[in-house]
Every structure is written in structure tokens, then in C-alpha cells.
Design a protein around this motif. Structure first.
Motif, short mmCIF file in Angstrom:
data_model
loop_
_atom_site.label_atom_id
_atom_site.label_comp_id
_atom_site.label_asym_id
_atom_site.label_seq_id
_atom_site.Cartn_x
_atom_site.Cartn_y
_atom_site.Cartn_z
N THR A 139 0.86 -1.19 0.00
CA THR A 139 0.00 0.00 0.00
C THR A 139 0.89 1.22 0.00
O THR A 139 1.88 1.28 0.74
CB THR A 139 -0.93 0.03 1.22
N VAL A 140 0.56 2.19 -0.84
CA VAL A 140 1.28 3.46 -0.84
C VAL A 140 0.33 4.57 -0.42
O VAL A 140 -0.88 4.50 -0.68
CB VAL A 140 1.88 3.78 -2.22
N MET A 141 0.88 5.56 0.24
CA MET A 141 0.10 6.75 0.61
C MET A 141 0.71 7.97 -0.05
O MET A 141 1.94 8.14 -0.06
CB MET A 141 0.06 6.93 2.13
N LEU A 142 -0.17 8.82 -0.58
CA LEU A 142 0.24 10.08 -1.20
C LEU A 142 -0.56 11.20 -0.57
O LEU A 142 -1.76 11.03 -0.30
CB LEU A 142 0.00 10.07 -2.71
N THR A 143 0.08 12.32 -0.34
CA THR A 143 -0.60 13.44 0.32
C THR A 143 -0.47 14.71 -0.50
O THR A 143 0.53 14.91 -1.23
CB THR A 143 -0.02 13.70 1.72
N LEU A 144 -1.48 15.55 -0.39
CA LEU A 144 -1.48 16.84 -1.07
C LEU A 144 -0.40 17.77 -0.53
O LEU A 144 -0.04 18.75 -1.16
CB LEU A 144 -2.86 17.50 -0.91
N ASP A 145 0.13 17.43 0.64
CA ASP A 145 1.14 18.29 1.27
C ASP A 145 2.55 17.93 0.84
O ASP A 145 3.52 18.42 1.44
CB ASP A 145 1.03 18.22 2.79
N GLN A 146 2.71 17.09 -0.17
CA GLN A 146 4.06 16.77 -0.63
C GLN A 146 4.81 18.02 -1.06
O GLN A 146 6.01 18.13 -0.83
CB GLN A 146 4.01 15.78 -1.80
N ASP A 147 4.11 18.96 -1.68
CA ASP A 147 4.75 20.22 -2.07
C ASP A 147 4.35 21.36 -1.14
O ASP A 147 4.43 22.53 -1.50
CB ASP A 147 4.38 20.58 -3.51
N LEU A 148 3.90 20.99 0.08
CA LEU A 148 3.52 21.95 1.13
C LEU A 148 2.29 22.77 0.75
O LEU A 148 2.09 23.87 1.28
CB LEU A 148 4.69 22.89 1.47
N TYR A 149 1.45 22.24 -0.13
CA TYR A 149 0.23 22.96 -0.50
C TYR A 149 -0.65 23.21 0.71
O TYR A 149 -1.15 24.32 0.92
CB TYR A 149 -0.54 22.15 -1.55
N CYS A 150 -0.84 22.18 1.54
CA CYS A 150 -1.70 22.33 2.73
C CYS A 150 -1.07 23.28 3.73
O CYS A 150 -1.75 24.15 4.30
CB CYS A 150 -1.95 20.97 3.37
N THR A 151 0.21 23.11 3.96
CA THR A 151 0.91 23.96 4.94
C THR A 151 0.82 25.42 4.55
O THR A 151 0.55 26.28 5.38
CB THR A 151 2.38 23.52 5.06
N ARG A 152 1.04 25.71 3.26
CA ARG A 152 0.98 27.10 2.80
C ARG A 152 -0.42 27.68 2.93
O ARG A 152 -0.57 28.90 3.06
CB ARG A 152 1.45 27.20 1.35
N ASN A 153 -1.44 26.83 2.89
CA ASN A 153 -2.81 27.30 3.00
C ASN A 153 -3.38 27.15 4.40
O ASN A 153 -4.59 27.24 4.60
CB ASN A 153 -3.69 26.56 1.99
#
Length: 273
Positions: A139-153
């Protein structure tokens, strides 16, 4: 009788004009108004969660609406440079325990159209390859915060609104000399130039694999994960910008959504071919 005073200047001396008092007042007033306006805009942007700045940002690479689960999955897969890959450990002390590793991936060369298939290199010197050689389920997990999108928002990475997907399946080794091997290698080299050195290093014997997907779970909003069928996943095009979700779809009852059956009926454990 009053004799008026006369001021003489020396030959060649430059006379600096003095700004009228009224002009100075206008300059001070302009600075004050500008400072107040900037402060107001900063407070407004902070209270609105950054929405003011977002109006001036390029949204060409913005994630799709959270109700478009298949497109969200394809979007995250296409953007991913690496994944957290989980396997079943073969190490004696923790045999059968879940084990995780960071694995570089690519679903296409950088800047090219998404394929939805994750390619990656493994070496038997690494414990992930050893685990998958015994049991190739992962199983692999991928997150929208890989490029800090969530953190920046201002979104915590654990919040459901910081989208993540869990993709389960089996690791399949791709034979060298095939068209798919050439495609997957080029995709990896494009995104991970260091991979060319990996396969050239004596004794490491890296080999190319792909993830043969069994199940896709998407968590991108409150209310729990949603399961995406392979048909919907492959049909989704993350390169096309979506229209805003209609009010009717956003108001639908999430409890009515049914979880489809697994896409693969294969049972038991299988080693990588």
C-alpha cells in the motif's frame, strides 16, 4: 522706516526650493493612508484564510474539487515524486509487521500527460524489495502536502481537507527490453535524474517495477474515505480543469454512497515474478 533685508547668493550657488507646508502634509497623509490600507488588506487576508491572495494566484495547478474522487486520485498520483510504501516485513524480529519506506515514483515524464500508473525502482539490498519478493502486496500513501500545498494554505496535514490517497495493490517487475520498461525508465529519469546512477552502480542491481492497483481509497474531506473504481480512475483526466461542483452534488447525502467491491478477486499471497 523699515529697511527690507536682502539675501545675496554667491555666484554658481544652487538654490534648493523649499516644499510648501501644504505639500508636506499631503505626503504624510499619503503614507498614512497607504499604511492603513496595507494593514487592512493583511488582516482581511488572514481572517479569510488566505482567500484574498488566492485570487491573485495562478490556479492552473490547483487540486480538483473534493467531490471528484477519481480525479483527485489521478491528480495526486501525477504530482507525486515519492510515496510512503508499506509492505509486510520479513525481518525476523518483526516478521509480519507493517513496514514502511520512502520510494521515488513517477507516472510519466515531467511535464507529460498523466498515465495513472506508478513506476519505481527497487534493489534487493533494500528491505522493501526483500519484503515484496516474499509477498508482493503493498500500500502506498500520497498526500497533497508533498509540495507543502496544505501547509501554505494553513491546513494541517492530518486534516481530511488535506487530501490523501491510499493505493493498494501488488508490485510487478517489468522486463527490460519492453516498451513499458523504456517508458517507465524515461519517466523515472525525467523526475529523478539520480536514478540513472542507481542502475549503473555495480552490485546494486536496481530493477523497474510498477504498482498493479487493487484498491484506491480517497480521503479529501470530512466524512471518511471514498473508494474509486479502476474504470473511474482510468477515465479521469487530471490535466483538464474541472467546473465547480454543482450545488446538487455538494448537498447529496454522503451516507448513501456505496463502497464498491474490490477490483481484484485474487486471494492469497504472491511473490513478484
Amino acid at each position: 522706516m523699515t529697511i527690507p533685508s536682502v539675501t545675496y547668493k554667491q555666484f554658481g550657488e544652487t538654490v534648493v526650493p523649499v516644499a510648501p507646508v501644504g505639500t508636506k502634509r499631503w505626503i504624510v497623509l499619503y503614507i498614512m493612508v497607504t499604511a492603513i490600507l496595507l494593514t487592512t488588506l493583511a488582516c482581511w487576508n488572514n481572517l479569510s484564510g488566505g482567500s484574498l491572495i488566492e485570487m491573485f494566484e495562478d490556479d492552473s495547478d490547483a487540486p480538483p474539487p473534493h467531490t471528484e474522487y477519481a480525479k483527485m486520485a489521478r491528480y495526486l498520483v501525477h504530482k507525486a515524486e515519492w510515496v510512503s510504501m508499506g509492505s509486510l516485513s520479513t525481518v525476523d524480529a518483526i516478521k509480519g509487521f507493517p513496514m514502511v519506506n520512502i520510494i521515488s515514483v513517477a507516472d510519466s515524464a515531467r511535464g507529460e500527460k498523466s498515465t495513472g500508473t506508478l513506476y519505481f525502482y527497487l534493489t534487493m539490498l533494500d528491505y522493501t524489495a526483500q519484503d515484496l519478493d516474499r509477498d508482493n502486496r503493498l500500500t502506498v500513501m500520497l498526500t497533497l502536502d508533498q509540495d507543502l500545498y496544505c501547509t501554505r494554505n494553513g491546513i494541517d496535514p492530518m486534516e481530511p481537507t488535506c487530501a490523501r490517497i491510499m493505493v493498494s495493490g501488488r508490485a510487478d517487475k517489468i522486463e527490460n527490453g519492453t516498451a513499458e520498461y523504456a517508458f517507465g525508465s524515461r519517466a523515472m529519469f525525467s523526475r529523478h535524474p539520480a536514478a540513472q546512477k542507481w542502475i549503473q552502480t555495480d552490485g546494486h542491481n536496481f530493477f523497474l517495477c510498477k504498482l498493479n492497483i487493487t484498491q484506491i481509497a480517497v480521503l479529501d474531506f470530512y466524512g471518511g474515505p471514498h473508494y474509486v473504481t479502476m474504470a473511474d480512475y482510468l477515465a479521469a483526466d487530471p490535466d483538464k480543469r474541472s467546473k465547480a461542483a454543482s450545488s446538487s452534488s455538494s448537498s447529496s447525502n454522503t451516507s448513501d454512497r456505496q463502497i464498491p467491491p474490490r477490483f481484484s478477486t485474487t486471494e492469497g499471497t504472491t511473490a513478484m515474478p
